[in-house]
Design a protein around this motif. Structure first.
Motif, PDB file in Angstrom:
ATOM      1  N   LEU A   1      31.819  20.959  -3.072  1.00  0.00           N
ATOM      2  CA  LEU A   1      30.874  20.395  -2.113  1.00  0.00           C
ATOM      3  C   LEU A   1      30.295  19.102  -2.689  1.00  0.00           C
ATOM      4  O   LEU A   1      30.106  18.985  -3.906  1.00  0.00           O
ATOM      5  CB  LEU A   1      29.733  21.380  -1.850  1.00  0.00           C
ATOM      6  CG  LEU A   1      30.038  22.641  -1.046  1.00  0.00           C
ATOM      7  CD1 LEU A   1      28.737  23.415  -0.809  1.00  0.00           C
ATOM      8  CD2 LEU A   1      30.694  22.327   0.279  1.00  0.00           C
ATOM      9  N   PRO A   2      29.998  18.122  -1.844  1.00  0.00           N
ATOM     10  CA  PRO A   2      29.463  16.843  -2.334  1.00  0.00           C
ATOM     11  C   PRO A   2      27.985  16.975  -2.707  1.00  0.00           C
ATOM     12  O   PRO A   2      27.094  16.519  -1.982  1.00  0.00           O
ATOM     13  CB  PRO A   2      29.670  15.906  -1.137  1.00  0.00           C
ATOM     14  CG  PRO A   2      29.611  16.799   0.059  1.00  0.00           C
ATOM     15  CD  PRO A   2      30.211  18.101  -0.371  1.00  0.00           C
TER      16      PRO A   2
ATOM     17  N   GLU B   1      21.343  15.125  -3.240  1.00  0.00           N
ATOM     18  CA  GLU B   1      20.316  14.440  -4.022  1.00  0.00           C
ATOM     19  C   GLU B   1      19.728  13.252  -3.266  1.00  0.00           C
ATOM     20  O   GLU B   1      18.690  12.715  -3.644  1.00  0.00           O
ATOM     21  CB  GLU B   1      20.904  13.980  -5.358  1.00  0.00           C
ATOM     22  CG  GLU B   1      21.381  15.139  -6.234  1.00  0.00           C
ATOM     23  CD  GLU B   1      22.095  14.667  -7.488  1.00  0.00           C
ATOM     24  OE1 GLU B   1      22.171  13.434  -7.696  1.00  0.00           O
ATOM     25  OE2 GLU B   1      22.587  15.522  -8.250  1.00  0.00           O
ATOM     26  N   ASP B   2      20.404  12.827  -2.186  1.00  0.00           N
ATOM     27  CA  ASP B   2      19.895  11.740  -1.355  1.00  0.00           C
ATOM     28  C   ASP B   2      18.656  12.227  -0.603  1.00  0.00           C
ATOM     29  O   ASP B   2      18.577  13.373  -0.167  1.00  0.00           O
ATOM     30  CB  ASP B   2      20.972  11.295  -0.369  1.00  0.00           C
ATOM     31  CG  ASP B   2      20.495  10.199   0.548  1.00  0.00           C
ATOM     32  OD1 ASP B   2      20.472   9.040   0.114  1.00  0.00           O
ATOM     33  OD2 ASP B   2      20.131  10.521   1.705  1.00  0.00           O
ATOM     34  N   THR B   3      17.690  11.354  -0.413  1.00  0.00           N
ATOM     35  CA  THR B   3      16.392  11.751   0.133  1.00  0.00           C
ATOM     36  C   THR B   3      16.491  12.471   1.467  1.00  0.00           C
ATOM     37  O   THR B   3      15.918  13.551   1.660  1.00  0.00           O
ATOM     38  CB  THR B   3      15.480  10.521   0.288  1.00  0.00           C
ATOM     39  OG1 THR B   3      15.308   9.896  -0.995  1.00  0.00           O
ATOM     40  CG2 THR B   3      14.110  10.929   0.838  1.00  0.00           C
ATOM     41  N   GLU B   4      17.231  11.908   2.424  1.00  0.00           N
ATOM     42  CA  GLU B   4      17.281  12.509   3.750  1.00  0.00           C
ATOM     43  C   GLU B   4      18.026  13.845   3.738  1.00  0.00           C
ATOM     44  O   GLU B   4      17.629  14.796   4.410  1.00  0.00           O
ATOM     45  CB  GLU B   4      17.934  11.544   4.749  1.00  0.00           C
ATOM     46  CG  GLU B   4      17.134  10.271   4.984  1.00  0.00           C
ATOM     47  CD  GLU B   4      15.692  10.563   5.382  1.00  0.00           C
ATOM     48  OE1 GLU B   4      15.479  11.415   6.271  1.00  0.00           O
ATOM     49  OE2 GLU B   4      14.779   9.959   4.792  1.00  0.00           O
ATOM     50  N   HIS B   5      19.103  13.906   2.981  1.00  0.00           N
ATOM     51  CA  HIS B   5      19.833  15.174   2.862  1.00  0.00           C
ATOM     52  C   HIS B   5      18.968  16.221   2.159  1.00  0.00           C
ATOM     53  O   HIS B   5      18.996  17.405   2.507  1.00  0.00           O
ATOM     54  CB  HIS B   5      21.126  14.962   2.089  1.00  0.00           C
ATOM     55  CG  HIS B   5      22.150  14.153   2.821  1.00  0.00           C
ATOM     56  ND1 HIS B   5      23.034  14.701   3.720  1.00  0.00           N
ATOM     57  CD2 HIS B   5      22.412  12.822   2.794  1.00  0.00           C
ATOM     58  CE1 HIS B   5      23.816  13.753   4.212  1.00  0.00           C
ATOM     59  NE2 HIS B   5      23.456  12.600   3.663  1.00  0.00           N
ATOM     60  N   GLN B   6      18.197  15.774   1.178  1.00  0.00           N
ATOM     61  CA  GLN B   6      17.314  16.674   0.448  1.00  0.00           C
ATOM     62  C   GLN B   6      16.234  17.246   1.365  1.00  0.00           C
ATOM     63  O   GLN B   6      15.878  18.425   1.283  1.00  0.00           O
ATOM     64  CB  GLN B   6      16.668  15.908  -0.709  1.00  0.00           C
ATOM     65  CG  GLN B   6      16.179  16.762  -1.846  1.00  0.00           C
ATOM     66  CD  GLN B   6      15.773  15.923  -3.039  1.00  0.00           C
ATOM     67  OE1 GLN B   6      14.820  15.136  -2.951  1.00  0.00           O
ATOM     68  NE2 GLN B   6      16.489  16.064  -4.138  1.00  0.00           N
ATOM     69  N   LYS B   7      15.741  16.418   2.273  1.00  0.00           N
ATOM     70  CA  LYS B   7      14.724  16.880   3.221  1.00  0.00           C
ATOM     71  C   LYS B   7      15.311  17.923   4.187  1.00  0.00           C
ATOM     72  O   LYS B   7      14.647  18.897   4.535  1.00  0.00           O
ATOM     73  CB  LYS B   7      14.145  15.699   3.990  1.00  0.00           C
ATOM     74  CG  LYS B   7      13.230  14.809   3.157  1.00  0.00           C
ATOM     75  CD  LYS B   7      12.696  13.640   3.977  1.00  0.00           C
ATOM     76  CE  LYS B   7      11.740  12.789   3.147  1.00  0.00           C
ATOM     77  NZ  LYS B   7      11.220  11.621   3.917  1.00  0.00           N
TER      78      LYS B   7
ATOM     79  N   GLY C   1      23.505  18.911   5.200  1.00  0.00           N
ATOM     80  CA  GLY C   1      24.077  17.880   6.061  1.00  0.00           C
ATOM     81  C   GLY C   1      25.268  17.179   5.442  1.00  0.00           C
ATOM     82  O   GLY C   1      25.344  15.938   5.456  1.00  0.00           O
ATOM     83  N   GLN C   2      26.222  17.943   4.902  1.00  0.00           N
ATOM     84  CA  GLN C   2      27.438  17.347   4.364  1.00  0.00           C
ATOM     85  C   GLN C   2      28.053  16.428   5.416  1.00  0.00           C
ATOM     86  O   GLN C   2      28.258  16.820   6.554  1.00  0.00           O
ATOM     87  CB  GLN C   2      28.424  18.452   3.975  1.00  0.00           C
ATOM     88  CG  GLN C   2      29.751  17.934   3.442  1.00  0.00           C
ATOM     89  CD  GLN C   2      30.684  19.063   3.012  1.00  0.00           C
ATOM     90  OE1 GLN C   2      30.260  20.199   2.865  1.00  0.00           O
ATOM     91  NE2 GLN C   2      31.951  18.742   2.801  1.00  0.00           N
TER      92      GLN C   2
END
Length: 760
Positions: free
Chosen positions: A617-618, A623-629, A606-607
């Motif tokens: 790539l960012p 590493e953010d929780t929602e992006h990690q999920k 979800g960049q």
């Protein structure tokens, strides 16, 4: 000069050599049989004295100067031509021993030249370009041994250069080995083939070179080798002599297994990657003292990318073009050197290591390829020999007005040979598993991207490019014959018929076609606020009307996240939670829909920003929780897809898909079945594209029995709200949506639910 020698001189020919206007220098230079021995002539610009030195005896013969520019001649009084070298002394007193390149002028056989002239030499890259070799014997007895590292006893080691430039007045090899002086190594025109060739002793791997092409008495061009396999790193653009046949591959088992696989029966989930921006080095960090450039080497990228791809359960990676290109911002789609892997990330051998590593770790590699057009860079193919050699002369046929690039002349056999051999080259030499062909539509239509008056109709008065069509069909037949198990994939953006049909059935012969219609409709649908999606319900279902017209691959590619289009995350409506839920629904529906799959890098976590080739790539976002999920969700989705044959075995057969409900626009809900061969596995899929939870939603089903939920995009572990169906559902004899049986389930908001049918 003594009278005998004087009478032997071809003074007009000598003038042609001195002024470097001779396309048959071998007629004068080298050794030629005369009564009583051999006339030996050489052109050594700026030399003060030249002597012949016999290799075996060491005897020297001082040659006479026939022209002040450096033309020397002498008589070798031997019955049989024996090996010699030139001892050259310059005005400053320096001296050097020089092998005579014109002793070896017939190394490229007529069979190779004839096949190339007829456009059917599909391994021509083994002969044109620069190839190290050893030559044994001299004169007409010279025998070459191609692509070797050194010469044995009595042999001469060097590099053979060959280039197609039929309209040139003269062609020379220039490089760091001859001070970039086009007078020194003038090439020989080989019959009427248009090919110029020369073997230069002593030139080894790593030598930097170009071709100096004399167009007329005033114009000189300096061109990179079209068949060169290695280039300097931009902004420099000279070719580099490089042997690409010595790498010790270890992927034999992969290649053998590949031959047995049938693409229509296999799960294919592709991760599209731009190597330069997938991950960059942080050269600004004081800890990174060894950082001399921002790019990782192919060898460094291999384990990094392989580990990530395996973690994410992709089956393949697709690399945006790795062929040499001058401009980073072109992403590789404006290729100048079709046979050279880009030096941005390392050498050809480094890239072979990358390919080998991916295969040994169970990952296929597809390469983007651009046969539709090429840039106008002065060192490249444009007006290569002073004429429109690779392109059309008429700009209405030879230029893309919007792209500022040139169009290949697909009616010229040598140009078609160049392209077809190139596709084979990347599979045979670098073990690519597939070739994804860019901008196929622009090849098929003569008026592609053009206004009235900017294009020329074909012989029948219509807009089909008959020559390009024939080339694509020939490519398919040759490719599948010589590269079993490798794929041809078309990015074709129109409704051209039979793109993936067999050429024998008047098809183009591709294995897969990008489903651009699905992509455009689905992205437009997902960008719509859920409140208004019911008005666009047809965009969700229309793809199934033509789903079996081709063998499709569903793509959410780089083209959809550039040029101010925003990232996939940014396209989604709603707040942050709804954006992630929409993405889960989008990726889930894509995976359940018939067709192979491709997702561009960064979209799996979800960049939030649009892709930028200048930046890595960012990964901090991942590493953010929602992006990690979300990242975890995509990995599990890939694994789920590959674990269930119902989702891939029958992609191209109508029996593999069955609508249960496609008309419920008010709820923006669709339901359908996916089946494996002989219906050994049956999956029920429910897709809800609104943020509304339905707690007792009735779904018509085709069979009596039980339905067990086995995948739910709304699971908490994926970032969802946790709504689902933990217990099996038993179908009741209650008709619904035209079915005799139905089940009542909880439908999660913006969610995809998959149930496995368990026969009664």
């Amino acid at each position: 000069m003594n009278k005998k020698l004087y009478d032997l001189m071809d003074w007009a020919g000598i003038e042609g050599i001195v002024y470097s206007e001779e396309d048959h220098p071998e007629r004068l230079l080298g050794a030629h049989k005369i009564r009583g021995g051999f006339l030996v002539q050489t052109f050594q610009p700026d030399a003060k004295q030249v002597s012949l030195k016999l290799k075996k005896s060491g005897k020297t013969i001082v040659m006479e100067q026939a022209d002040d520019a450096g033309f020397f001649a002498g008589i070798l009084q031997e019955k049989k031509l024996i090996p010699y070298v030139f001892e050259v002394v310059y005005e400053n007193g320096d001296s050097v021993e020089v092998e005579d390149p014109y002793l070896y002028t017939e190394l490229l056989g007529s069979n190779e030249l004839n096949r190339f002239s007829n456009g059917i030499h599909y391994s021509v890259y083994d002969y044109l370009g620069a190839h190290t070799m050893a030559v044994y014997g001299c004169g007409s007895q010279a025998e070459p041994e191609w692509d070797v590292r050194s010469a044995g006893k009595n042999g001469v080691y060097g590099t053979h250069f060959a280039v197609w430039a039929p309209n040139a007045m003269r062609v020379s090899v220039v490089g760091d080995f001859n001070h970039w002086d086009g007078r020194i190594h003038q090439m020989s025109r080989l019959g009427d083939s248009g090919v110029f060739a020369l073997f230069i002793p002593g030139v080894d791997q790593g030598a930097v070179y170009k071709y100096e092409i004399k167009v007329n008495y005033k114009t000189l061009l300096l061109k990179t080798d079209p068949y060169g396999t290695c280039c300097e790193q931009r902004p420099a653009n000279a070719s580099i002599v490089c042997n690409t046949t010595d790498f010790k591959w270890k992927d034999d088992k992969w290649l053998e297994d590949r031959k047995l696989k049938k693409i229509d029966k296999e799960p294919v989930s592709i991760y599209e990657v731009h190597l330069g921006s997938w991950m960059k080095k942080d050269c600004s960090s004081p800890e990174n003292v060894t950082c001399d450039q921002e790019f990782y080497n192919y060898r460094e990228l291999a384990p990094l990318l392989a580990d990530y791809v395996k973690k994410m359960h992709y089956t393949h990676v697709e690399l945006m073009p790795v062929m040499e290109h001058p401009l980073d911002e072109s992403w590789g789609y404006q290729v100048t050197d079709y046979y050279a892997v880009t030096s941005r990330y390392g050498s050809p051998e480094d890239f072979m290591y990358f390919m080998d590593y991916m295969h040994r770790h169970g990952i296929g590699v597809i390469l983007d390829w651009v046969p539709a057009h090429f840039p106008k860079d002065e060192n490249g193919l444009a007006r290569f020999d002073g004429t429109c050699l690779y392109e059309h002369m008429d700009p209405r046929q030879g230029e893309h007005p919007h792209w500022g690039t040139l169009i290949y002349n697909y009616g010229r056999p040598q140009v078609v040979n160049f392209l077809i051999a190139n596709a084979l080259f990347w599979v045979k030499r670098y073990h690519a598993d597939g070739i994804r062909m860019d901008a196929v539509a622009s090849m098929l239509y003569l008026d592609y991207g053009k206004k009235d008056g900017e294009w020329v109709a074909n012989m029948y008065g219509s807009n089909e490019n008959l020559e390009a069509i024939e080339m694509l069909k020939n490519l398919s037949e040759i490719f599948h014959k010589e590269c079993p198990g490798a794929w041809l994939i078309a990015e074709e953006s129109t409704a051209w018929p039979k793109v993936t049909a067999n050429p024998a059935d008047d098809g183009l012969g591709f294995d897969l076609k990008w489903n651009m219609g699905w992509m455009n409709d689905f992205i437009s649908y997902m960008q719509t606020d859920p409140l208004f999606r019911k008005g666009r319900h047809g965009m969700l279902t229309f793809s199934m009307i033509y789903a079996y017209s081709e063998s499709f691959i569903l793509v959410l590619s780089h083209d959809e996240v550039v040029h101010l289009k925003g990232s996939m995350y940014a396209k989604m409506p709603g707040d942050e939670d709804q954006k992630f839920a929409n993405l889960r629904a989008a990726y889930g529906f894509m995976m359940m829909h018939p067709g192979k799959k491709l997702l561009f890098m960064g979209q799996e976590f979800g960049q939030t920003t649009e892709w930028n080739e200048k930046e890595s790539l960012p990964w901090n976002e991942a590493e953010d929780t929602e992006h990690q999920k979300l990242q975890h969700y995509v990995a599990e989705l890939n694994a789920f897809y590959q674990a269930h044959p119902a989702l891939y075995e029958m992609d191209n057969k109508e029996d593999g898909f069955e609508w249960l409900s496609s008309m419920d626009a008010d709820h923006s809900i669709i339901t359908f079945m996916r089946y494996s061969e002989e219906k050994q596995e049956s999956l029920l899929v429910i897709c809800n594209f609104t943020p509304v939870l339905y707690e007792n939603f009735k779904v018509g089903v085709p069979h009596a029995g039980k339905y067990k939920e086995i995948f739910n995009s709304d699971a908490e572990v994926f970032g969802g709200s946790g709504h689902g169906n933990p217990r099996q559902k038993c179908a009741k004899a209650v008709s619904w949506d035209g079915r005799e049986y139905s089940i009542s389930i909880e439908v999660p908001p913006l969610g995809i639910s998959v149930f496995k049918y368990i026969e009664k």
